[in-house]
Design an enzyme around this catalytic site. Structure first.
Site, PDB file in Angstrom:
ATOM      1  N   SER A  71      40.949  24.794  33.091  1.00 54.07           N
ATOM      2  CA  SER A  71      42.206  25.295  33.642  1.00 54.07           C
ATOM      3  C   SER A  71      43.249  24.189  33.791  1.00 54.07           C
ATOM      4  O   SER A  71      44.415  24.363  33.411  1.00 54.07           O
ATOM      5  CB  SER A  71      41.911  25.942  35.005  1.00 54.07           C
ATOM      6  OG  SER A  71      43.079  26.307  35.678  1.00 54.07           O
ATOM      7  N   HIS A 110      34.422  28.585  41.788  1.00 57.13           N
ATOM      8  CA  HIS A 110      34.638  28.783  43.218  1.00 57.13           C
ATOM      9  C   HIS A 110      34.651  27.476  43.990  1.00 57.13           C
ATOM     10  O   HIS A 110      34.604  27.485  45.218  1.00 57.13           O
ATOM     11  CB  HIS A 110      33.566  29.716  43.788  1.00 57.13           C
ATOM     12  CG  HIS A 110      33.693  31.122  43.281  1.00 57.13           C
ATOM     13  ND1 HIS A 110      32.769  32.098  43.544  1.00 57.13           N
ATOM     14  CD2 HIS A 110      34.642  31.714  42.524  1.00 57.13           C
ATOM     15  CE1 HIS A 110      33.133  33.234  42.965  1.00 57.13           C
ATOM     16  NE2 HIS A 110      34.266  33.019  42.330  1.00 57.13           N
ATOM     17  N   ASP A 148      36.903  37.767  43.965  1.00 60.55           N
ATOM     18  CA  ASP A 148      35.916  37.169  44.878  1.00 60.55           C
ATOM     19  C   ASP A 148      36.543  36.662  46.168  1.00 60.55           C
ATOM     20  O   ASP A 148      36.168  35.617  46.693  1.00 60.55           O
ATOM     21  CB  ASP A 148      35.120  36.050  44.167  1.00 60.55           C
ATOM     22  CG  ASP A 148      34.450  36.552  42.903  1.00 60.55           C
ATOM     23  OD1 ASP A 148      33.780  37.600  42.959  1.00 60.55           O
ATOM     24  OD2 ASP A 148      34.616  35.927  41.837  1.00 60.55           O
TER      25      ASP A 148
HETATM   26 MG    MG Z   1      34.593  36.960  39.835  1.00 58.90          MG
END
Ligand code: MG
Length: 207
Positions: A118, A138, A163
């Protein structure tokens, strides 16, 4: 969303529940005519199908960013490891499955894969976006980088985050923290929520 694509998404490998995927599609469809959509964390292409369906309806495209080496939890020995995604060199490689999924769905004319981390893709980016979907790593550091993509949203563009768990017992904090941070900035208002999916709309004109 077209039935054939809805079935393709439901059958694809991945972690997006169908009701959240359809909410993602509808949220993207509402702004897709304004410009390109962009996804961070495409994995095997399941959520990409929901976004690509919205892009096709509007004559737009989806940039699908993923390094395709899997997140922390996808590595051998970890909770979400899938041996079908192991490359011949013994490393996770989700790109072959991603490409097969998108081609089988007939969406390779609206999906633009970017095989990169990213922050690398972000460094070279200048195009205004209509929709940004964050579903990447995450880790706190990665989530903060991913949130910077929202600087490229047009006024009225939308930021979706997957999420997002308000209760720490349900999952990790970073997606929830960037969701809170985006809201606290005063530049977004929430327009949709389904399961752990949250969709915000950019209300300022700072671009
Ligand atoms: Mg996800």
């Amino acid at each position: 969303m077209e039935d054939r694509l809805r079935r393709a998404a439901a059958d694809a490998v991945g972690f997006m529940p169908e009701d959240e995927g359809l909410a993602l599609h509808d949220s993207a469809a509402a702004v897709a005519a304004r410009g390109p959509l962009l996804e961070i964390g495409s994995y095997c292409g399941k959520s990409t199908i929901y976004l690509a369906a919205a892009a096709r309806e509007a004559g737009s495209v989806v940039y699908a960013i993923d390094h395709h080496r899997g997140s922390e939890e996808h590595q051998p020995g970890e909770a979400y490891f899938d041996e079908r995604l192991l490359g011949p060199d013994g490393r996770v490689d989700t790109f072959p499955m991603f490409r097969a999924t998108i081609e089988a769905a007939g969406l390779d004319d609206v999906v633009i894969p970017i095989v990169a981390r990213s922050e690398v893709a972000l460094r070279g980016w200048s195009q205004p976006l209509a929709f940004v979907f964050i579903d990447g790593s995450h880790s706190a550091a990665a989530a903060r980088v991913d949130l910077q993509w929202s600087d490229h949203l047009e006024p009225g563009g939308r930021l979706a985050i997957h999420d997002v768990f308000p209760d720490p017992a349900d999952g990790g904090r970073p997606p929830f923290e960037i969701y809170e941070s985006a809201l606290a900035s005063g530049r977004f208002t929430e327009v949709a929520a389904r399961g752990s999916l949250r969709v915000l709309e950019r209300v300022d004109d700072f671009l």
